[in-house]
Design a protein around this motif. Sequence first.
Motif, PDB file in Angstrom:
ATOM      1  N   ARG A 137      47.470  69.952   6.078  1.00 37.30           N
ATOM      2  CA  ARG A 137      47.748  69.184   4.861  1.00 37.30           C
ATOM      3  C   ARG A 137      46.699  69.489   3.785  1.00 37.30           C
ATOM      4  NH1 ARG A 137      47.686  64.172   6.830  1.00 37.30           N
ATOM      5  NH2 ARG A 137      45.653  63.694   5.945  1.00 37.30           N
ATOM      6  N   LYS A 145      47.407  72.945   2.423  1.00 36.89           N
ATOM      7  CA  LYS A 145      48.539  72.902   1.500  1.00 36.89           C
ATOM      8  C   LYS A 145      48.115  72.339   0.139  1.00 36.89           C
ATOM      9  CE  LYS A 145      52.361  72.501   4.754  1.00 36.89           C
ATOM     10  NZ  LYS A 145      53.438  71.634   5.245  1.00 36.89           N
ATOM     11  N   GLU A 146      47.351  71.275   0.177  1.00 32.94           N
ATOM     12  CA  GLU A 146      46.882  70.672  -1.074  1.00 32.94           C
ATOM     13  C   GLU A 146      45.990  71.648  -1.854  1.00 32.94           C
ATOM     14  OE1 GLU A 146      45.044  66.952  -0.102  1.00 32.94           O
ATOM     15  OE2 GLU A 146      46.941  65.994   0.393  1.00 32.94           O
ATOM     16  N   GLU A 153      46.138  74.925  -1.622  1.00 28.26           N
ATOM     17  CA  GLU A 153      47.018  75.974  -2.140  1.00 28.26           C
ATOM     18  C   GLU A 153      47.789  75.477  -3.374  1.00 28.26           C
ATOM     19  OE1 GLU A 153      48.387  79.604  -2.648  1.00 28.26           O
ATOM     20  OE2 GLU A 153      46.904  79.070  -1.137  1.00 28.26           O
ATOM     21  N   GLU A 154      48.293  74.257  -3.306  1.00 30.26           N
ATOM     22  CA  GLU A 154      48.981  73.675  -4.466  1.00 30.26           C
ATOM     23  C   GLU A 154      48.032  73.575  -5.659  1.00 30.26           C
ATOM     24  OE1 GLU A 154      50.738  69.934  -3.493  1.00 30.26           O
ATOM     25  OE2 GLU A 154      52.096  70.794  -2.016  1.00 30.26           O
ATOM     26  N   GLU A 209      47.692  76.991  -7.080  1.00 30.73           N
ATOM     27  CA  GLU A 209      48.889  77.340  -7.853  1.00 30.73           C
ATOM     28  C   GLU A 209      48.901  76.613  -9.193  1.00 30.73           C
ATOM     29  OE1 GLU A 209      52.238  76.518  -5.377  1.00 30.73           O
ATOM     30  OE2 GLU A 209      51.779  78.114  -3.955  1.00 30.73           O
ATOM     31  N   LEU A 210      48.565  75.330  -9.161  1.00 26.28           N
ATOM     32  CA  LEU A 210      48.510  74.551 -10.409  1.00 26.28           C
ATOM     33  C   LEU A 210      47.443  75.110 -11.350  1.00 26.28           C
ATOM     34  CD1 LEU A 210      48.963  70.901  -9.101  1.00 26.28           C
ATOM     35  CD2 LEU A 210      50.609  72.268 -10.397  1.00 26.28           C
ATOM     36  N   GLU A 247      48.825  78.274 -12.800  1.00 30.24           N
ATOM     37  CA  GLU A 247      49.844  77.915 -13.788  1.00 30.24           C
ATOM     38  C   GLU A 247      49.188  77.383 -15.064  1.00 30.24           C
ATOM     39  OE1 GLU A 247      53.467  74.727 -14.237  1.00 30.24           O
ATOM     40  OE2 GLU A 247      53.049  75.518 -12.233  1.00 30.24           O
TER      41      GLU A 247
END
Length: 159
Positions: free
Chosen positions: A37, A40-41, A43-44, A47-48, A51
């Motif tokens: 978890r 994933k956070e 990695e997010e 990505e954010l 972006e």
Amino acid sequence: MDNTFWTFAGLLLFFALVIYLKAPSMVAKNLDARAVRIRKEIEEARELKEEAKQQLAEYQRRRREAEEEARDIVAAAKREAEAMLAEARQRNEDYVERRTAMAEAKIAQAENDAIAEVRASAVNLAIEASARIIADRNSAGRSGQFIDTSIEEVRRRLN
């Protein structure tokens, strides 16, 4: 059997119960799930972040383009204003030249009219003077014909 023995026995029983209930694997599973978890956070978040960097770059590019477009608009407006000013100056100069030429033409015409009037007056005076002189010289009989011929000749030569 003293207290140490019972404490040791309770500890062994606790470890047996923990192993029987598979607590270490549950703790390991929970820790693994939490690690997944967190990954994933992370990695997010990456990505954010990427972006956000892309959006920032896009907004900066748009801002530069808008600034460049604004500079182009200002430059075009300056060129147009300068062209309008140059055209107005040229029209003003043309107007002044036309007015000057018209004034010079009127002055030249007035000079020509004055010269013609002076010549006409001089011719008339010369004719009158010639007529008197001829009349005085030829006071005899055939002077009328001679006078008329002389006056016509003087008029013809002076005009």
